[in-house]
Motif scaffolding. Sequence first.
Motif, PDB file in Angstrom:
ATOM      1  N   GLY A 108      12.059 -10.187 -12.160  1.00 53.13           N
ATOM      2  CA  GLY A 108      11.801 -11.617 -12.057  1.00 53.13           C
ATOM      3  C   GLY A 108      13.057 -12.388 -11.698  1.00 53.13           C
ATOM      4  N   ARG A 109      14.184 -12.006 -12.302  1.00 50.84           N
ATOM      5  CA  ARG A 109      15.446 -12.683 -12.004  1.00 50.84           C
ATOM      6  C   ARG A 109      15.878 -12.424 -10.571  1.00 50.84           C
ATOM      7  NH1 ARG A 109      17.364 -10.617 -16.946  1.00 50.84           N
ATOM      8  NH2 ARG A 109      18.696  -9.198 -15.775  1.00 50.84           N
ATOM      9  N   ALA A 110      15.678 -11.178 -10.115  1.00 46.82           N
ATOM     10  CA  ALA A 110      16.100 -10.834  -8.755  1.00 46.82           C
ATOM     11  C   ALA A 110      15.386 -11.699  -7.733  1.00 46.82           C
ATOM     12  CB  ALA A 110      15.818  -9.355  -8.489  1.00 46.82           C
ATOM     13  N   ILE A 111      14.097 -11.959  -7.963  1.00 47.01           N
ATOM     14  CA  ILE A 111      13.330 -12.780  -7.028  1.00 47.01           C
ATOM     15  C   ILE A 111      13.695 -14.248  -7.166  1.00 47.01           C
ATOM     16  CG2 ILE A 111      11.002 -13.559  -6.435  1.00 47.01           C
ATOM     17  CD1 ILE A 111      10.017 -10.772  -7.262  1.00 47.01           C
ATOM     18  N   SER A 112      13.783 -14.721  -8.409  1.00 44.60           N
ATOM     19  CA  SER A 112      14.069 -16.141  -8.630  1.00 44.60           C
ATOM     20  C   SER A 112      15.469 -16.523  -8.181  1.00 44.60           C
ATOM     21  CB  SER A 112      13.884 -16.494 -10.113  1.00 44.60           C
ATOM     22  OG  SER A 112      14.801 -15.776 -10.921  1.00 44.60           O
ATOM     23  N   ASP A 113      16.393 -15.555  -8.168  1.00 47.25           N
ATOM     24  CA  ASP A 113      17.775 -15.845  -7.783  1.00 47.25           C
ATOM     25  C   ASP A 113      18.002 -15.789  -6.273  1.00 47.25           C
ATOM     26  OD1 ASP A 113      18.361 -16.143 -10.411  1.00 47.25           O
ATOM     27  OD2 ASP A 113      19.391 -14.227 -10.645  1.00 47.25           O
ATOM     28  N   LEU A 114      17.007 -15.328  -5.518  1.00 50.41           N
ATOM     29  CA  LEU A 114      17.203 -15.142  -4.083  1.00 50.41           C
ATOM     30  C   LEU A 114      17.599 -16.438  -3.388  1.00 50.41           C
ATOM     31  CD1 LEU A 114      14.372 -12.662  -2.988  1.00 50.41           C
ATOM     32  CD2 LEU A 114      16.845 -12.281  -2.961  1.00 50.41           C
ATOM     33  N   ALA A 115      16.869 -17.520  -3.659  1.00 47.55           N
ATOM     34  CA  ALA A 115      17.142 -18.797  -2.993  1.00 47.55           C
ATOM     35  C   ALA A 115      18.547 -19.291  -3.327  1.00 47.55           C
ATOM     36  CB  ALA A 115      16.102 -19.834  -3.404  1.00 47.55           C
ATOM     37  N   GLN A 120      24.231 -20.034  -1.730  1.00 53.18           N
ATOM     38  CA  GLN A 120      25.642 -19.766  -1.999  1.00 53.18           C
ATOM     39  C   GLN A 120      26.280 -19.073  -0.800  1.00 53.18           C
ATOM     40  OE1 GLN A 120      26.783 -17.959  -5.849  1.00 53.18           O
ATOM     41  NE2 GLN A 120      27.992 -16.489  -4.686  1.00 53.18           N
ATOM     42  N   PHE A 121      25.576 -18.097  -0.235  1.00 55.65           N
ATOM     43  CA  PHE A 121      26.102 -17.378   0.923  1.00 55.65           C
ATOM     44  C   PHE A 121      26.318 -18.332   2.095  1.00 55.65           C
ATOM     45  CE2 PHE A 121      25.459 -15.057   4.899  1.00 55.65           C
ATOM     46  CZ  PHE A 121      26.390 -14.034   4.767  1.00 55.65           C
ATOM     47  N   LYS A 122      25.357 -19.217   2.331  1.00 61.08           N
ATOM     48  CA  LYS A 122      25.477 -20.178   3.428  1.00 61.08           C
ATOM     49  C   LYS A 122      26.672 -21.107   3.217  1.00 61.08           C
ATOM     50  CE  LYS A 122      20.581 -20.327   4.759  1.00 61.08           C
ATOM     51  NZ  LYS A 122      19.349 -21.158   4.794  1.00 61.08           N
ATOM     52  N   SER A 123      26.895 -21.522   1.979  1.00 59.90           N
ATOM     53  CA  SER A 123      28.026 -22.405   1.707  1.00 59.90           C
ATOM     54  C   SER A 123      29.350 -21.691   1.948  1.00 59.90           C
ATOM     55  CB  SER A 123      27.950 -22.934   0.269  1.00 59.90           C
ATOM     56  OG  SER A 123      28.266 -21.925  -0.671  1.00 59.90           O
ATOM     57  N   GLU A 124      29.407 -20.399   1.628  1.00 56.47           N
ATOM     58  CA  GLU A 124      30.631 -19.624   1.866  1.00 56.47           C
ATOM     59  C   GLU A 124      30.898 -19.463   3.355  1.00 56.47           C
ATOM     60  OE1 GLU A 124      29.669 -17.198  -2.248  1.00 56.47           O
ATOM     61  OE2 GLU A 124      29.364 -16.235  -0.295  1.00 56.47           O
ATOM     62  N   VAL A 125      29.838 -19.194   4.110  1.00 53.66           N
ATOM     63  CA  VAL A 125      29.976 -19.068   5.566  1.00 53.66           C
ATOM     64  C   VAL A 125      30.415 -20.401   6.173  1.00 53.66           C
ATOM     65  CG1 VAL A 125      28.697 -18.704   7.721  1.00 53.66           C
ATOM     66  CG2 VAL A 125      28.330 -17.166   5.781  1.00 53.66           C
ATOM     67  N   SER A 126      29.813 -21.500   5.718  1.00 52.80           N
ATOM     68  CA  SER A 126      30.178 -22.825   6.218  1.00 52.80           C
ATOM     69  C   SER A 126      31.640 -23.141   5.908  1.00 52.80           C
ATOM     70  CB  SER A 126      29.275 -23.899   5.598  1.00 52.80           C
ATOM     71  OG  SER A 126      27.927 -23.716   5.978  1.00 52.80           O
TER      72      SER A 126
END
Length: 259
Positions: A108-115, A120-126
Amino acid sequence: YGFGPISLAMIAALFWSAASLKDKRLRVLTILFLASLLVGSVSGGAIGIWVNSYFDIYLSVSMIVGLIMHQIWRGQIGNRRAWVVVGAPLALLVSFVPVWAADPPLFGRAISDLAEKQDQFKSEVSFLRAHPGPAFCESLLRCYEAGKAYEYDPFNSANLVKLGKLDAATLVDRLSRGELAAVQLCCSIDFLKGDDDPFIIPQTLSALQTSYELALAHEGCYIYVPKNAPPRSSEAARIGSPTDGSPIGRQGKRALVSH
């Protein structure tokens, strides 16, 4: 370690491969499974490496299990006996129960944490993109998505130094002059300095500590920029405030490096 949840599927794939080896239509899949099993067994085992070594095994097992289900449904296995048609897929599902029972909230956590992880990944790339110039990334995907040309990464550069293919002074000198616009690591410099096997050229850590400062800190992603860097763009300033990203353990770090 990598096959616990799919042990029943692996056993089924082994029996299916033995029975299908003489079938010209299925032989290529059988060879793929057996060859990948052999290669994975020889090259796997190291932390952070077994995932990469077993990709072909997982892929071939997935295809074989699909074919087994198809053959059961068509009556080619078990002669359409109801207990086989119902029992085979049920047995595969039941084989996952020990994994689910070990940590029920995990899935459940793995799915809920995806978004959240994606944001977070997008912010790091930006953040990397907002600092024009070459970068030194432990996560090649972050640098690639940020449009950074590949020069060196911590893991491979350390290996090149060990093999005598790269002079550590070359990279240390560039870092000391602040030539690299950003340096992305999976852990903080202090954490890596305390590791006896830091997966990075040790001399670079001192150069980083002297000439760079932490500009963004997330779990699994620490980005350093030159101390004398020009003022950041509004986008970089907005997403670049360091946070309390807790360093991950050595095993997690090595798994990140392999990815």
